[in-house]
Design a protein around this motif. Structure first.
Motif, short mmCIF file in Angstrom:
data_model
loop_
_atom_site.label_atom_id
_atom_site.label_comp_id
_atom_site.label_asym_id
_atom_site.label_seq_id
_atom_site.Cartn_x
_atom_site.Cartn_y
_atom_site.Cartn_z
N VAL A 1 1.33 -0.88 -0.51
CA VAL A 1 0.01 -0.26 0.09
C VAL A 1 0.85 1.15 0.36
O VAL A 1 1.51 1.49 1.37
N ALA A 2 1.12 1.99 -1.22
CA ALA A 2 1.90 3.11 -1.27
C ALA A 2 1.31 3.88 -2.64
O ALA A 2 0.71 3.30 -3.88
N SER A 3 2.20 5.16 -2.56
CA SER A 3 1.89 5.29 -4.20
C SER A 3 3.67 5.54 -4.49
O SER A 3 4.67 6.50 -3.97
N GLY B 1 2.42 1.56 -5.64
CA GLY B 1 1.39 0.73 -5.02
C GLY B 1 2.96 -0.99 -5.28
O GLY B 1 3.11 -0.57 -6.30
N ALA C 1 -1.12 4.23 -7.41
CA ALA C 1 -1.09 3.88 -6.29
C ALA C 1 -1.79 3.19 -5.80
O ALA C 1 -3.10 3.21 -6.35
N THR C 2 -1.62 2.61 -5.00
CA THR C 2 -2.39 1.87 -3.87
C THR C 2 -2.66 2.28 -2.29
O THR C 2 -1.52 2.85 -1.85
N THR C 3 -3.67 2.64 -1.59
CA THR C 3 -4.61 3.57 -1.19
C THR C 3 -4.65 2.77 0.01
O THR C 3 -4.83 3.17 1.55
N ALA C 4 -5.33 1.39 0.16
CA ALA C 4 -5.46 0.74 0.90
C ALA C 4 -5.55 -0.61 1.06
O ALA C 4 -5.39 -1.25 -0.19
N PRO D 1 -5.90 -4.09 -3.19
CA PRO D 1 -5.74 -3.18 -2.80
C PRO D 1 -6.45 -2.56 -3.81
O PRO D 1 -6.34 -2.31 -4.53
N THR D 2 -7.31 -1.29 -2.57
CA THR D 2 -7.25 0.02 -3.68
C THR D 2 -6.15 0.57 -4.92
O THR D 2 -5.68 0.50 -4.66
N GLY D 3 -6.72 0.79 -5.67
CA GLY D 3 -6.90 1.28 -6.96
C GLY D 3 -6.32 0.05 -7.95
O GLY D 3 -6.16 0.66 -8.93
#
Length: 243
Positions: free
Chosen positions: A124-126, A128, A187-190, A154-156
């Motif tokens: 979970v990062a920008s 991902g 990016a994955t946010t959650a 993961p969200t995104g």
């Protein structure tokens, strides 16, 4: 440099499509086809697929020579041979396409037998970061699909959507992805809820996408010990996108 065999390749037919007025398709045109692709099974012989430029020639008296310049782009028919499978959904749609005059979306995955698959982790990062244990051997722009097991990604990221390996940040065991070849990192946010995530990746440059007409439906003849096959040609009517 890699060599890929024809064996293991797959051909898919999508839905009826309207030709763009400029006869140019983009990768985004095929996103709606993702849930619609049907494999055309029983493929025994694949024809050549690609564009060729028409030649314009002019004879010159004083030079005693013919000059050739490049004209319009054109794709020859792609002749294919299939074992007749009356109940195969892909062959049924192909025969329907032959009976009509509409263009259809087509996808060819050359060397699909060389697909790589592994359980991966996604941070979970920008952006991902995908970690592929043991090494992935993927090249930039390789198409990759993520499949969650018993949960969500993961969200995104969306399950079943085709993403593309980015050159930036590419290491032997990790990579980031974009929504289009050479695009911005996602990016994955959650965190997702999947117990495991499987990544499936095809070799870069081995998938062709185009709109075209299913042209012919011919059964071959032959001597007594010849298998009767279905000969089907597909004529691309747009550019061919290679991913």
């Amino acid at each position: 440099m890699n060599l890929y065999k024809i064996g293991g390749s797959k051909i898919f037919i999508g839905t009826r499509v309207a030709l763009p007025t400029d006869l140019i398709v983009e990768l985004a045109d095929f996103v709606p086809q993702e849930p619609e692709w049907l494999p055309i099974n029983g493929w025994t012989n694949a024809g050549a697929l690609g564009d060729a430029r028409e030649a314009i020639t002019q004879n010159f008296i004083d030079a005693d020579r013919t000059l050739t310049i490049g004209g319009t782009m054109n794709s020859a028919e792609m002749p294919n041979v299939f074992a007749p499978l009356p109940n195969d959904p892909g062959q049924i749609r192909l025969l329907q396409a032959m009976a009509g005059c509409a263009n259809y979306a087509f996808k060819v995955e050359w060397g699909a037998g060389c697909v790589s698959e592994s359980v991966v982790t996604i941070s979970v990062a920008s952006p991902g970061v995908i970690t592929w244990p043991g090494g992935h051997a993927l090249e930039p722009n390789s198409p990759v699909v993520f499949t969650p097991n018993s949960g969500t990604l993961p969200t995104g990221l969306v399950a079943g959507t085709v993403y593309y390996v980015r050159e930036a940040g590419l290491t032997p065991t990790t990579f980031t992805v974009s929504a289009s070849p050479g695009g911005a990192a996602i990016a994955t946010t959650a965190a997702g809820t999947a117990t495991t995530i499987t990544a499936t990746a095809s070799p870069a440059g081995q998938t062709d996408l185009f709109y075209g007409l299913a042209m012919s439906r011919v059964k071959n003849g032959g001597e007594a010990n010849t298998a009767q096959m279905l000969n089907a040609s597909i004529k691309p009517n747009t550019n061919i996108i290679e991913i």
